[in-house]
Motif scaffolding. Structure first.
Motif, PDB file in Angstrom:
ATOM      1  N   ALA A  56       0.819  -1.210   0.000  1.00  0.00           N
ATOM      2  CA  ALA A  56       0.000   0.000   0.000  1.00  0.00           C
ATOM      3  C   ALA A  56       0.856   1.264   0.000  1.00  0.00           C
ATOM      4  N   GLU A  57       2.108   1.129   0.424  1.00  0.00           N
ATOM      5  CA  GLU A  57       2.980   2.298   0.560  1.00  0.00           C
ATOM      6  C   GLU A  57       3.973   2.450  -0.596  1.00  0.00           C
ATOM      7  N   LEU A  58       4.099   1.432  -1.456  1.00  0.00           N
ATOM      8  CA  LEU A  58       5.085   1.469  -2.542  1.00  0.00           C
ATOM      9  C   LEU A  58       4.570   2.231  -3.758  1.00  0.00           C
ATOM     10  N   ASP A  59       5.469   2.959  -4.440  1.00  0.00           N
ATOM     11  CA  ASP A  59       5.109   3.556  -5.717  1.00  0.00           C
ATOM     12  C   ASP A  59       5.596   2.631  -6.836  1.00  0.00           C
ATOM     13  N   ALA A  60       5.307   2.985  -8.086  1.00  0.00           N
ATOM     14  CA  ALA A  60       5.633   2.122  -9.222  1.00  0.00           C
ATOM     15  C   ALA A  60       7.126   1.820  -9.299  1.00  0.00           C
ATOM     16  N   GLU A  61       7.946   2.823  -9.074  1.00  0.00           N
ATOM     17  CA  GLU A  61       9.398   2.631  -9.123  1.00  0.00           C
ATOM     18  C   GLU A  61       9.840   1.600  -8.095  1.00  0.00           C
ATOM     19  N   GLN A  62       9.323   1.723  -6.884  1.00  0.00           N
ATOM     20  CA  GLN A  62       9.697   0.808  -5.801  1.00  0.00           C
ATOM     21  C   GLN A  62       9.177  -0.604  -6.043  1.00  0.00           C
ATOM     22  N   ILE A  63       8.026  -0.702  -6.682  1.00  0.00           N
ATOM     23  CA  ILE A  63       7.445  -2.021  -6.954  1.00  0.00           C
ATOM     24  C   ILE A  63       8.241  -2.767  -8.024  1.00  0.00           C
ATOM     25  N   TRP A  64       8.425  -2.132  -9.180  1.00  0.00           N
ATOM     26  CA  TRP A  64       8.902  -2.854 -10.360  1.00  0.00           C
ATOM     27  C   TRP A  64      10.409  -2.874 -10.533  1.00  0.00           C
ATOM     28  N   MET A  65      11.121  -2.040  -9.790  1.00  0.00           N
ATOM     29  CA  MET A  65      12.570  -2.049  -9.935  1.00  0.00           C
ATOM     30  C   MET A  65      13.246  -2.969  -8.914  1.00  0.00           C
ATOM     31  N   VAL A 141      -0.548  -1.857 -19.477  1.00  0.00           N
ATOM     32  CA  VAL A 141       0.857  -2.010 -19.082  1.00  0.00           C
ATOM     33  C   VAL A 141       1.541  -0.661 -18.894  1.00  0.00           C
ATOM     34  N   SER A 142       1.371   0.230 -19.856  1.00  0.00           N
ATOM     35  CA  SER A 142       2.027   1.545 -19.749  1.00  0.00           C
ATOM     36  C   SER A 142       1.493   2.325 -18.557  1.00  0.00           C
ATOM     37  N   TYR A 143       0.220   2.150 -18.262  1.00  0.00           N
ATOM     38  CA  TYR A 143      -0.373   2.834 -17.108  1.00  0.00           C
ATOM     39  C   TYR A 143       0.235   2.311 -15.807  1.00  0.00           C
ATOM     40  N   VAL A 144       0.367   0.989 -15.698  1.00  0.00           N
ATOM     41  CA  VAL A 144       0.919   0.380 -14.491  1.00  0.00           C
ATOM     42  C   VAL A 144       2.356   0.837 -14.252  1.00  0.00           C
ATOM     43  N   LEU A 145       3.108   1.002 -15.335  1.00  0.00           N
ATOM     44  CA  LEU A 145       4.528   1.341 -15.221  1.00  0.00           C
ATOM     45  C   LEU A 145       4.797   2.844 -15.177  1.00  0.00           C
ATOM     46  N   GLN A 146       3.738   3.653 -15.183  1.00  0.00           N
ATOM     47  CA  GLN A 146       3.920   5.095 -15.075  1.00  0.00           C
ATOM     48  C   GLN A 146       4.676   5.408 -13.782  1.00  0.00           C
ATOM     49  N   GLY A 147       5.658   6.274 -13.872  1.00  0.00           N
ATOM     50  CA  GLY A 147       6.422   6.633 -12.684  1.00  0.00           C
ATOM     51  C   GLY A 147       7.746   5.894 -12.585  1.00  0.00           C
ATOM     52  N   CYS A 148       7.934   4.866 -13.424  1.00  0.00           N
ATOM     53  CA  CYS A 148       9.200   4.137 -13.434  1.00  0.00           C
ATOM     54  C   CYS A 148      10.197   4.893 -14.315  1.00  0.00           C
ATOM     55  N   THR A 149      11.388   5.089 -13.817  1.00  0.00           N
ATOM     56  CA  THR A 149      12.405   5.834 -14.572  1.00  0.00           C
ATOM     57  C   THR A 149      12.930   5.038 -15.762  1.00  0.00           C
ATOM     58  N   LYS A 153      13.236  -1.773 -18.284  1.00  0.00           N
ATOM     59  CA  LYS A 153      13.748  -2.637 -17.224  1.00  0.00           C
ATOM     60  C   LYS A 153      12.625  -3.066 -16.288  1.00  0.00           C
ATOM     61  N   ALA A 154      11.732  -2.134 -15.986  1.00  0.00           N
ATOM     62  CA  ALA A 154      10.604  -2.455 -15.110  1.00  0.00           C
ATOM     63  C   ALA A 154       9.734  -3.548 -15.728  1.00  0.00           C
ATOM     64  N   PHE A 155       9.493  -3.439 -17.055  1.00  0.00           N
ATOM     65  CA  PHE A 155       8.684  -4.451 -17.741  1.00  0.00           C
ATOM     66  C   PHE A 155       9.396  -5.806 -17.728  1.00  0.00           C
ATOM     67  N   ALA A 156      10.704  -5.801 -17.949  1.00  0.00           N
ATOM     68  CA  ALA A 156      11.478  -7.049 -17.923  1.00  0.00           C
ATOM     69  C   ALA A 156      11.404  -7.693 -16.542  1.00  0.00           C
TER      70      ALA A 156
END
Length: 205
Positions: A56-65, A141-149, A153-156
């Motif tokens: 609940a506290e993670l943002d997209a960057e923290q989740i997918w990286m 997919v692009s919506y979910v990964l919004q916020g990832c730098t 890499k996040a998708f991989a």
């Protein structure tokens, strides 16, 4: 007592399509577990469940990286935490013809723990190529990964997480003796749905 037919497995394997087809053909109530995951996560977080609270506290960057292996482990832990909420909602439903429900949350080990009979559960997982190809066709997919730098890499990482998840589901099916189908795209979707219907005893094919 209302019969419940569970389709588990991993994402992008065809679970939703099959569940929708069975729902229409056999007049079953369709309960899509994924529609309620955020609600369950918030409920778990409010109760202090550690993975729900963390997610609940993670943002997209923290989740997918994060490392895909850690993502996969925490995905199983998350489903373990929310299983009670999911089961409680299913128990409230009633339909004379039965309920078909699908989602990655229906992990084989949790199904066994809940005492779900062999002929009321099946896991569907995709091959790696099938999974990645179909994920790339999905608009969300692009919506979910919004916020990832680094979205590539996040998708991989996301794909690797789900590949690991599928392998673990297949392993658990072997250990629990639940049925498992691997979708590589070579079976027509109508035939695929028929295989699941036969397993559930929904038709006399």
């Amino acid at each position: 007592m209302t019969e419940i037919y569970y389709i588990g497995g991993s994402p992008c394997a065809g679970k939703s399509t099959v569940a929708e087809m069975l729902s229409k053909k056999y007049s079953l109530y369709y309960f899509k577990a994924d529609d309620f995951l955020e609600t369950y996560m918030k409920a778990g977080a409010s109760q202090g469940d550690p993975i729900c609270k963390k997610n609940a506290e993670l943002d997209a960057e923290q989740i997918w990286m994060r490392d895909p292996g850690i993502q996969c482990q925490e995905e199983f832990a998350f489903y373990n935490e929310i299983f009670g909420y999911l089961s409680a909602d299913l128990a409230k439903l009633s339909c004379k013809n039965g309920i078909v429900t699908e989602g990655a949350a229906y992990v084989p080990a949790l199904m066994q723990r809940a005492g779900i009979p062999y002929n009321r559960y099946i896991a569907v997982t995709p091959t790696e190529d099938f999974q990645i190809f179909h994920y790339k066709q999905r608009d969300f997919v692009s919506y979910v990964l919004q916020g990832c730098t680094d979205q590539e890499k996040a998708f991989a990482n996301w794909m690797e997480r789900d590949i690991l998840f599928a392998k673990e589901v297949q392993k658990q099916c072997l250990e629990t003796h639940y049925a498992s189908i691997v979708n590589d795209g070579s079976i027509d979707i109508d035939e695929f749905a028929k295989l699941v219907a036969v397993h559930f005893g929904l038709c006399g094919c």
